[in-house]
Structures are given as C-alpha cells and as structure tokens.
Design a protein around this motif. Structure first.
Motif, mmCIF file in Angstrom:
data_model
loop_
_atom_site.group_PDB
_atom_site.id
_atom_site.type_symbol
_atom_site.label_atom_id
_atom_site.label_comp_id
_atom_site.label_asym_id
_atom_site.label_seq_id
_atom_site.Cartn_x
_atom_site.Cartn_y
_atom_site.Cartn_z
ATOM 1 N N LEU A 316 0.835 -1.213 0.000
ATOM 2 C CA LEU A 316 0.000 0.000 0.000
ATOM 3 C C LEU A 316 0.865 1.257 0.000
ATOM 4 O O LEU A 316 0.554 2.233 -0.691
ATOM 5 C CB LEU A 316 -0.923 -0.007 1.212
ATOM 6 N N ALA A 317 1.951 1.250 0.784
ATOM 7 C CA ALA A 317 2.822 2.430 0.859
ATOM 8 C C ALA A 317 3.350 2.795 -0.522
ATOM 9 O O ALA A 317 3.363 3.967 -0.909
ATOM 10 C CB ALA A 317 3.977 2.165 1.825
ATOM 11 N N GLN A 318 3.764 1.811 -1.275
ATOM 12 C CA GLN A 318 4.267 2.082 -2.625
ATOM 13 C C GLN A 318 3.150 2.575 -3.543
ATOM 14 O O GLN A 318 3.351 3.491 -4.350
ATOM 15 C CB GLN A 318 4.908 0.826 -3.197
ATOM 16 N N ARG A 322 2.820 6.190 -5.553
ATOM 17 C CA ARG A 322 2.817 6.085 -7.007
ATOM 18 C C ARG A 322 1.606 6.817 -7.592
ATOM 19 O O ARG A 322 1.691 7.461 -8.637
ATOM 20 C CB ARG A 322 2.801 4.607 -7.409
ATOM 21 N N GLU A 323 0.472 6.722 -6.910
ATOM 22 C CA GLU A 323 -0.750 7.353 -7.401
ATOM 23 C C GLU A 323 -0.785 8.853 -7.141
ATOM 24 O O GLU A 323 -1.371 9.605 -7.919
ATOM 25 C CB GLU A 323 -1.974 6.693 -6.760
ATOM 26 N N LYS A 356 10.384 8.433 2.027
ATOM 27 C CA LYS A 356 9.309 9.382 2.311
ATOM 28 C C LYS A 356 9.145 9.586 3.816
ATOM 29 O O LYS A 356 9.454 8.703 4.620
ATOM 30 C CB LYS A 356 7.994 8.878 1.717
ATOM 31 N N GLU A 357 8.638 10.771 4.187
ATOM 32 C CA GLU A 357 8.388 11.048 5.597
ATOM 33 C C GLU A 357 7.053 10.429 6.002
ATOM 34 O O GLU A 357 6.026 10.666 5.367
ATOM 35 C CB GLU A 357 8.364 12.549 5.868
ATOM 36 N N LEU A 358 7.084 9.635 7.047
ATOM 37 C CA LEU A 358 5.895 8.925 7.505
ATOM 38 C C LEU A 358 5.661 9.215 8.981
ATOM 39 O O LEU A 358 6.602 9.334 9.765
ATOM 40 C CB LEU A 358 6.063 7.418 7.303
ATOM 41 N N GLU A 359 4.409 9.333 9.363
ATOM 42 C CA GLU A 359 4.069 9.626 10.758
ATOM 43 C C GLU A 359 2.901 8.768 11.209
ATOM 44 O O GLU A 359 1.917 8.597 10.478
ATOM 45 C CB GLU A 359 3.689 11.105 10.917
#
Length: 566
Positions: A316-318, A322-323, A356-359
C-alpha cells in the motif's frame, strides 16, 4: 500579519534594542497567569548569566527602556518579568477589523501552500460493526485534515479498509455454518458483529475448529467461487454502511484503498525482499530482523504463505506514493495499540530504500466503564446506537425548549447538537489520553461540551438577528472589561489554530473554544448590546459579529456545525 503577531513583533524589537541588538524570540513571550498583570510578559531568567545581573534588576531596566508606542501602552517590571499592556482601543479595533475583513478569522494564516500531505484515517474492518472507537478515529482524522488545510497545506485524505483477513474468514465460516438461512436484518453491521462474537467464542471453546477457519481463509485467498461470492455480498453490506456513516460525519476521501487490492502485490513484495536480503526465513515465515534497532522481528508473511496486515501495508505504501506524486508526508491515524507495529513498518520501509516522511498519529482507544471495547467479547457500543441515543435526547431537549417548532426544524437542530456532542467529546481530550465513554457526560449541555460552545454561537446569532441589518461601526470610548476580555481572547485564535495544526492536536482548539464560549457568555450577560446607546451599540455589534465568526470557524475546524438556533 494578525494584530497579536504585530504586537508581539513590536515587543521583541523593543527588547532587542534595549539589549543592544541581542536576539529575543517571540516564543519567549508568555501570557501572564492573571489578566490584570498585563497582556504579555517577558521572563528575564535566561539573561541573568550573560548580563551578570539578577533577573529582577534586568526586568526593571528593560521596562524603563521600552516606551509606549503603537499597540503597546506600557511596560512594567514585576519581579523577574516585564509585563506589557496593549493600547486597548487600538488593539480592539484592529483585532475586530481583522476578523471581519476578507481574510476572515484566521487572518492570512495560510502559509504552507507548497506542502502536500496525505492523511489516512477512517479504517474500519468490513464484516464488523462501526463502533464509537471508530468515531474517535474519524473525528480526529477529519479535524486534522481541516486544520492542515486551514494553514494552507494541500491535503489528500484517504481511507484504508480491512476487507480480508482472519476476522473475515471467521465470520463467513460461522455465517455458513449457522446463519445461512437467517432472515437478514436491516442493521447488517450489527448482524455480522454478533456472528463475529459468536464465532470467536466457539473457536475459543473448541480449538479444533481453528483448522476449519484457516481452510476458509485459504479458500478466500484462492478466490474460491462459493466463498468469494459470499465475501462479495457481505462485504457490500459493510461498505454501504461505512459510506453512509462517512457521509453523515462529513468525512470525504480522495481515494479509498482496500486490503484486498494490495494483498497479492504484498505477497510478491515479501518474496522480493527475501531475495534482496532485506528479509529472511524464520521457521518458514518471512521476517525482517530489526533487532539492531531494538524493534524485534517484523513478520511480513506467514509460514503457510498467508498474508498479514504488514504484507498488504508494505504494498500500500508504494501504491499511495505512485498514485499521488509530490507528497511530502504521509500520516497514519491509527490507535496507540499499533505503535510498535508502525515503528517496525517504518523501519522496514527505510531498509527498502523508501525515503518518504511517515508519521503515526496515535490515539488511545475508547473504553466503557466496565473495560475495553472489544468486538470479540461483544462489549461494543456501535456508532448507530450511540448516535440514535444522542438524537433521542437532543430531540427531546429541543422539543421541550421549542414546542412551537415543526418536526423538520427540530430534527435539524437535534442532529447539529448531537453531532457537536459526539465529535467534541472525542476531540476535547489529547489523542494520547483514553476516553471512558459516558453517555450522560457526552450529551450534557453544560460544561466542557460541544453543545455549550454551540449555544454561545446561537446566542450571538439571536442577538445579531435583532439588529435590523445594522453592520455596526467602530467608535472610540471607554470599553468595559467584558468587551476587552472577549476581543483579547478572539485575537488568540490564529495562533491556537496554528499550534493545533502543527501538533495534530484538535484538543487545543476545543479547549480554546470552550474558554472563548465562557468569555462570550460573560460578554452578553454583562454588556448590553441591543439596549445600548450609540456609539457603544455599534461597537458591540461588531464585537458580537467577530465572536460569532470565530466560534463558527473554530467549530468548523472540528467538523462541527454552528447552529443559529438551539
């Protein structure tokens, strides 16, 4: 620039000049604990070492150097502090005019126009009930979206719905075993939730049944015709309910993701990580060893090849990035019980080269008086039951207050109040604080509640409706303390919103609105508006309009309506 930021800037410049150019930061200014001490205060403790003087002496010298000018009327030493007072007439006029100008109550706060953030919230599982714990998730996620947009960020709200997995297999197994011929009730979510509780109890009491459930899950992953058809039909029941609830709560999404659409890609990705050496085999399962980060071992594929939540989330993260290109940050609004999981998940993504920055915006879950809310035990307060009880009580209260109102008018007011009570009750606590659900407290029209804030707005609307369309006009003159106290609090609104957005803490805004409602109540109790003579009447009309505007804007950022009548 708002009037408050302009005043602060002026104070900092005066202090810096008095200190021969030494830097003074706006963040150092404090609000005195007592209003009569001043409007802002500067503590002198940090200067003592550099200047080699006692803080009290420094405060006295600084106060003498800061002469009245512009919005600043005076500077006085009070022990180790310098207390500043505003020119009330100038401050009040500029504050009210700023609020009522085209920029609105936030006064040009939108300063993050180049940043794009994705916020994922609203993640119920199909084949289960939508309960009040989900309400906290949606209330928090929606408010964070609105707050981020208020400061100018481009926000992409998305939802991720769990529509496959062990819980689905368990429910469908029990449904076919015992309920295939049942008449399907209108509340299909509650029907499926009851089956889940029943299935869990049976499996716990008869462990040998676990093999049957596992076989159902295997057949679902293989998209077996009979089981897949049942899955599609029952899944639609849940999705229809979720869509109706999201619409009712004002939650909209640019994209809704489903676990089922990333399951196969997740399995493929797990095998790829195995080949690349990011993952390894452990007793047949595929894991990522995170021991060197004190995060243990992250299981991404079961030994029998079955997918896990992590399997799908990696894919899902990818897919998300991508979208949606140009995203600077992705925020996951998920309860605190998943904190270790998200630390492991983010660490795994970094090892995959995901930069990517993730929180993880965590929040504590909602509990009942007798303990934690759990679908397995059946000890669940569903959203529908919660909402219906709120509506029953707010409708009854509205009918008693307004026996002359028609049904549609009563229903409209009752829903606005019920929604305010529900959402405010979920947002007034910091996310890291658990909520013990108490329906009596949630629907109260007094105290720290949504209806109390809404009533302040409705009361001002009632007053302004009787001004015969007069816009009001500003005039100089002696302003009572209640006028200044209200305007001074209104001026704090932009900074409060900025802090709430930066920290993803709608609770800061909820607390502010409650305090503003208290000051507003004192204003219309102690200061006549309609009965006042000019020029006081015109000035107070403007203040009332400004206060109503801020209350409406603030409630809106919490996803709550601001009624004109209650």
């Amino acid at each position: 620039m708002t009037v408050l930021s302009e005043a602060k800037k002026g104070i900092v410049e005066r202090l810096s000049a008095a200190l021969d150019g030494a830097p003074v930061h706006i963040e150092e200014l404090e609000t005195p604990p007592q209003p009569d001490w001043g409007d802002l205060a500067f503590p002198c403790f940090r200067l003592a070492q550099d200047l080699r003087k006692p803080p009290v002496e420094i405060a006295r010298e600084l106060a003498e150097s800061c002469k009245p000018d512009g919005l600043i009327a005076s500077a006085e030493a009070a022990g180790p502090y310098v207390n500043f007072r505003f020119d009330r007439a100038a401050f009040m006029r500029q504050a009210v005019e700023d609020i009522l100008a085209g920029a609105g109550p936030l006064g040009g706060l939108r300063v993050h126009g180049d940043e794009k953030v994705m916020i994922e919230y609203g993640q119920p599982n199909t084949h289960k009930e939508f309960h009040v714990g989900h309400l906290r998730n949606v209330s928090l996620g929606l408010s964070v979206v609105l707050l981020e947009r208020s400061v100018g960020r481009q926000v992409i709200p998305v939802s991720y719905i769990g529509d496959v997995g062990a819980h689905v297999a368990r429910i469908l197994w029990a449904y076919r075993r015992w309920h295939l011929d049942d008449q399907i009730p209108e509340d299909k979510g509650k029907f499926l939730g009851a089956i889940y509780t029943e299935a869990t109890r049976e499996v716990e009491e008869h462990p040998e049944l676990k093999e049957e459930v596992s076989e159902v899950q295997r057949l679902l992953e293989a998209r077996d015709g009979t089981w897949w058809s049942l899955w599609e039909r029952t899944r639609r029941w849940s999705l229809d309910e979720f869509e109706a609830i999201f619409k009712e709560l004002g939650a909209t999404f640019e994209r809704v993701y489903y676990e089922s659409e990333v399951e196969e890609e997740g399995k493929r990705l797990a095998q790829e990580l195995l080949k690349e050496g990011v993952a390894k085999r452990s007793q047949g399962a595929v894991v990522v060893d995170l021991e060197d980060e004190d995060l243990g071992v992250f299981l991404i594929l079961k030994s029998d090849g079955a997918a896990l939540y992590a399997t799908k989330e990696l894919a899902l993260a990818q897919l998300k990035f991508r979208e949606f290109t140009g995203i600077s940050k992705s925020v996951h609004v998920v309860d605190t019980r998943q904190s270790l999981y998200f630390r492991q998940f983010f660490a795994t993504l970094r090892r995959m080269g995901f930069d990517k920055e993730l929180e993880h915006l965590s929040y504590e879950f909602v509990t009942l008086k007798e303990g934690a809310m759990s679908s397995r035990s059946g000890n669940v307060v569903t959203y529908r039951d919660f909402r219906d009880e709120m509506l029953r009580r707010t409708r009854q209260e509205t009918q008693e207050r307004h026996p002359d109102w028609g049904g549609e008018r009563i229903d409209r007011a009752a829903w606005t109040i019920a929604e305010g009570a529900m959402k405010f009750g979920m947002l007034k606590q910091d996310p890291d604080k658990p909520i013990v659900f108490d329906i009596e407290e949630a629907i109260s029209f007094d105290g720290f509640t949504g209806p109390y804030v809404q009533y302040a707005h409705a009361r001002l609307s009632s007053i302004l409706s009787k001004t015969a369309g007069q816009e009001g006009s500003w005039s100089a003159g002696e302003s009572p303390e209640a006028e200044y106290s209200l305007v001074r609090r209104l001026a704090d609104f932009p900074e409060t919103v900025a802090a709430a957005a930066a920290g993803h803490r709608p609770s800061l805004l909820a607390q502010y609105l409650f305090e503003l409602a208290q000051v507003t109540s004192s204003f219309y109790r102690d200061v006549p508006v309609l009965a006042a003579e000019e020029p006081d009447r015109g000035r107070r009309v403007l203040i009332a309009r400004a206060a109503r505007s801020v209350l409406a804007e603030g409630l809106g950022l919490l996803g709550i309506g601001a009624p004109d009548e209650m």
